[in-house]
Design a protein around this motif. Structure first.
Motif, PDB file in Angstrom:
ATOM      1  N   PHE A   1      97.826  35.091  44.349  1.00 35.97           N
ATOM      2  CA  PHE A   1      99.021  34.581  43.684  1.00 35.97           C
ATOM      3  C   PHE A   1     100.030  35.717  43.483  1.00 35.97           C
ATOM      4  CE2 PHE A   1     101.561  32.486  40.452  1.00 35.97           C
ATOM      5  CZ  PHE A   1     101.528  31.164  40.860  1.00 35.97           C
ATOM      6  N   VAL A   2      99.557  36.880  43.054  1.00 40.19           N
ATOM      7  CA  VAL A   2     100.443  38.034  42.822  1.00 40.19           C
ATOM      8  C   VAL A   2     101.117  38.464  44.122  1.00 40.19           C
ATOM      9  CG1 VAL A   2     100.493  40.489  42.179  1.00 40.19           C
ATOM     10  CG2 VAL A   2      99.215  38.856  40.782  1.00 40.19           C
ATOM     11  N   GLN A   3     100.373  38.506  45.218  1.00 43.14           N
ATOM     12  CA  GLN A   3     100.964  38.888  46.500  1.00 43.14           C
ATOM     13  C   GLN A   3     102.053  37.902  46.912  1.00 43.14           C
ATOM     14  OE1 GLN A   3      97.177  38.887  48.577  1.00 43.14           O
ATOM     15  NE2 GLN A   3      97.458  41.053  49.114  1.00 43.14           N
ATOM     16  N   ALA A   4     101.766  36.627  46.806  1.00 47.11           N
ATOM     17  CA  ALA A   4     102.727  35.606  47.236  1.00 47.11           C
ATOM     18  C   ALA A   4     103.961  35.598  46.344  1.00 47.11           C
ATOM     19  CB  ALA A   4     102.065  34.234  47.239  1.00 47.11           C
ATOM     20  N   VAL A   5     103.757  35.619  45.035  1.00 45.89           N
ATOM     21  CA  VAL A   5     104.885  35.530  44.113  1.00 45.89           C
ATOM     22  C   VAL A   5     105.762  36.777  44.188  1.00 45.89           C
ATOM     23  CG1 VAL A   5     105.521  35.289  41.683  1.00 45.89           C
ATOM     24  CG2 VAL A   5     103.745  33.855  42.639  1.00 45.89           C
ATOM     25  N   SER A   6     105.167  37.920  44.488  1.00 39.82           N
ATOM     26  CA  SER A   6     105.993  39.127  44.611  1.00 39.82           C
ATOM     27  C   SER A   6     107.017  38.971  45.732  1.00 39.82           C
ATOM     28  CB  SER A   6     105.130  40.373  44.831  1.00 39.82           C
ATOM     29  OG  SER A   6     104.567  40.387  46.129  1.00 39.82           O
ATOM     30  N   THR A   7     106.674  38.224  46.791  1.00 35.28           N
ATOM     31  CA  THR A   7     107.634  38.008  47.873  1.00 35.28           C
ATOM     32  C   THR A   7     108.834  37.195  47.409  1.00 35.28           C
ATOM     33  OG1 THR A   7     106.688  35.933  48.734  1.00 35.28           O
ATOM     34  CG2 THR A   7     105.746  38.001  49.573  1.00 35.28           C
TER      35      THR A   7
ATOM     36  N   VAL B   1     105.050  25.533  42.258  1.00 37.51           N
ATOM     37  CA  VAL B   1     104.359  26.780  42.578  1.00 37.51           C
ATOM     38  C   VAL B   1     102.850  26.630  42.504  1.00 37.51           C
ATOM     39  CG1 VAL B   1     104.424  27.815  40.270  1.00 37.51           C
ATOM     40  CG2 VAL B   1     104.494  29.281  42.312  1.00 37.51           C
ATOM     41  N   TYR B   2     102.348  25.793  41.621  1.00 33.97           N
ATOM     42  CA  TYR B   2     100.905  25.621  41.512  1.00 33.97           C
ATOM     43  C   TYR B   2     100.332  24.855  42.698  1.00 33.97           C
ATOM     44  CZ  TYR B   2     101.757  27.593  37.020  1.00 33.97           C
ATOM     45  OH  TYR B   2     102.156  28.452  36.033  1.00 33.97           O
ATOM     46  N   PHE B   3     101.105  23.949  43.278  1.00 35.03           N
ATOM     47  CA  PHE B   3     100.678  23.286  44.501  1.00 35.03           C
ATOM     48  C   PHE B   3     100.834  24.229  45.686  1.00 35.03           C
ATOM     49  CE2 PHE B   3     102.013  19.473  41.986  1.00 35.03           C
ATOM     50  CZ  PHE B   3     100.755  18.931  41.831  1.00 35.03           C
ATOM     51  N   LEU B   4     101.950  24.984  45.722  1.00 36.31           N
ATOM     52  CA  LEU B   4     102.180  25.929  46.811  1.00 36.31           C
ATOM     53  C   LEU B   4     101.125  27.025  46.849  1.00 36.31           C
ATOM     54  CD1 LEU B   4     106.071  26.245  46.705  1.00 36.31           C
ATOM     55  CD2 LEU B   4     104.672  24.887  48.281  1.00 36.31           C
ATOM     56  N   ALA B   5     100.443  27.249  45.738  1.00 39.52           N
ATOM     57  CA  ALA B   5      99.358  28.236  45.713  1.00 39.52           C
ATOM     58  C   ALA B   5      98.289  27.890  46.749  1.00 39.52           C
ATOM     59  CB  ALA B   5      98.756  28.325  44.319  1.00 39.52           C
ATOM     60  N   LYS B   6      98.167  26.633  47.108  1.00 40.18           N
ATOM     61  CA  LYS B   6      97.203  26.246  48.143  1.00 40.18           C
ATOM     62  C   LYS B   6      97.626  26.814  49.496  1.00 40.18           C
ATOM     63  CE  LYS B   6      95.394  23.703  44.936  1.00 40.18           C
ATOM     64  NZ  LYS B   6      95.516  24.414  43.690  1.00 40.18           N
ATOM     65  N   VAL B   7      98.936  26.907  49.724  1.00 40.88           N
ATOM     66  CA  VAL B   7      99.442  27.526  50.952  1.00 40.88           C
ATOM     67  C   VAL B   7      99.174  29.031  50.899  1.00 40.88           C
ATOM     68  CG1 VAL B   7     101.458  27.892  52.437  1.00 40.88           C
ATOM     69  CG2 VAL B   7     101.216  25.734  51.177  1.00 40.88           C
ATOM     70  N   PHE B   8      99.476  29.672  49.762  1.00 44.69           N
ATOM     71  CA  PHE B   8      99.207  31.108  49.612  1.00 44.69           C
ATOM     72  C   PHE B   8      97.754  31.390  49.958  1.00 44.69           C
ATOM     73  CE2 PHE B   8     101.813  31.132  45.323  1.00 44.69           C
ATOM     74  CZ  PHE B   8     102.979  30.764  45.978  1.00 44.69           C
ATOM     75  N   SER B   9      96.878  30.612  49.353  1.00 41.10           N
ATOM     76  CA  SER B   9      95.442  30.819  49.512  1.00 41.10           C
ATOM     77  C   SER B   9      95.014  30.621  50.966  1.00 41.10           C
ATOM     78  CB  SER B   9      94.687  29.864  48.594  1.00 41.10           C
ATOM     79  OG  SER B   9      93.312  30.072  48.699  1.00 41.10           O
TER      80      SER B   9
ATOM     81  N   GLY C   1     111.527  39.805  45.592  1.00 42.95           N
ATOM     82  CA  GLY C   1     112.132  40.943  46.273  1.00 42.95           C
ATOM     83  C   GLY C   1     111.493  42.266  45.880  1.00 42.95           C
ATOM     84  N   MET C   2     110.383  42.188  45.161  1.00 42.61           N
ATOM     85  CA  MET C   2     109.667  43.393  44.736  1.00 42.61           C
ATOM     86  C   MET C   2     108.414  43.565  45.578  1.00 42.61           C
ATOM     87  SD  MET C   2     109.543  42.980  40.628  1.00 42.61           S
ATOM     88  CE  MET C   2     110.991  42.588  39.670  1.00 42.61           C
ATOM     89  N   SER C   3     107.918  44.787  45.628  1.00 45.34           N
ATOM     90  CA  SER C   3     106.622  45.013  46.247  1.00 45.34           C
ATOM     91  C   SER C   3     105.559  44.438  45.313  1.00 45.34           C
ATOM     92  CB  SER C   3     106.373  46.503  46.456  1.00 45.34           C
ATOM     93  OG  SER C   3     106.180  47.150  45.197  1.00 45.34           O
ATOM     94  N   VAL C   4     104.368  44.279  45.822  1.00 44.95           N
ATOM     95  CA  VAL C   4     103.270  43.780  44.997  1.00 44.95           C
ATOM     96  C   VAL C   4     103.072  44.702  43.797  1.00 44.95           C
ATOM     97  CG1 VAL C   4     100.778  43.329  44.929  1.00 44.95           C
ATOM     98  CG2 VAL C   4     102.121  42.614  46.906  1.00 44.95           C
ATOM     99  N   GLU C   5     103.112  46.013  44.048  1.00 47.96           N
ATOM    100  CA  GLU C   5     102.900  46.985  42.977  1.00 47.96           C
ATOM    101  C   GLU C   5     103.998  46.908  41.918  1.00 47.96           C
ATOM    102  OE1 GLU C   5     100.755  47.834  46.535  1.00 47.96           O
ATOM    103  OE2 GLU C   5     102.922  47.729  46.302  1.00 47.96           O
ATOM    104  N   GLU C   6     105.242  46.779  42.355  1.00 52.44           N
ATOM    105  CA  GLU C   6     106.362  46.670  41.403  1.00 52.44           C
ATOM    106  C   GLU C   6     106.248  45.395  40.574  1.00 52.44           C
ATOM    107  OE1 GLU C   6     110.039  48.817  43.783  1.00 52.44           O
ATOM    108  OE2 GLU C   6     109.403  46.803  44.393  1.00 52.44           O
ATOM    109  N   TYR C   7     105.942  44.301  41.247  1.00 48.38           N
ATOM    110  CA  TYR C   7     105.814  43.017  40.544  1.00 48.38           C
ATOM    111  C   TYR C   7     104.674  43.068  39.531  1.00 48.38           C
ATOM    112  CZ  TYR C   7     105.017  38.102  39.588  1.00 48.38           C
ATOM    113  OH  TYR C   7     104.830  36.916  38.947  1.00 48.38           O
TER     114      TYR C   7
END
Length: 136
Positions: free
Chosen positions: A100-106, A86-94, A109-115
């Motif tokens: 990080f919060v937006q990507a990990v929430s996906t 996940v720390y390497f994949l953060a480069k893809v998110f970026s 299965g939660m919305s960003v706000e729920e996560y």
């Protein structure tokens, strides 16, 4: 101190943790080129090349077709299964302009706000989520 004599059985237990992929050596080996690709996105020129033609850039890396397809689909859970860290994949998110919060929430299965609310409240409760095979 208990000595582990059957390493394979010990490591297999990690696969029974719901919602968790433990980054063990086997995953690290499987995901080596995937994670190296992700790290390449630290360089602006590589990000631009990737954004210009994702498939062509991915084809320069000796990853499995399954890893490439998961990257193109931004299926982060599948990428973790295929050896992504996940720390390497953060480069893809970026590169995609996601926090990080937006990507990990996906991945939850939660919305960003729920996560975000769950994490601020202390994270996911371990109650009722202790074992996949026992479903308890």
């Amino acid at each position: 101190m208990t000595r582990v004599t059957d390493v394979a059985s010990y490591l297999a237990e990690f696969d029974d943790i719901p919602g968790t992929r433990v980054f063990i050596a086997k995953r690290a080996r499987a995901g080596y080129h995937l994670n190296q690709f992700a790290m390449s996105l630290m360089k602006p020129e590589n990000r631009e090349r990737f954004k210009a033609d994702e498939r062509a850039y991915l084809d320069e890396w000796p990853m499995s077709e399954e890893q490439k397809e998961a990257l193109l689909a931004r299926d982060y859970n599948r990428l973790l299964d295929l050896g992504g860290n996940v720390y390497f994949l953060a480069k893809v998110f970026s590169t995609d302009g996601l926090s990080f919060v937006q990507a990990v929430s996906t991945m939850t299965g939660m919305s960003v706000e729920e996560y975000q609310a769950m994490m601020v409240a202390g994270g996911r409760s371990p109650e009722g989520a202790r074992s996949i095979k026992d479903k308890t």
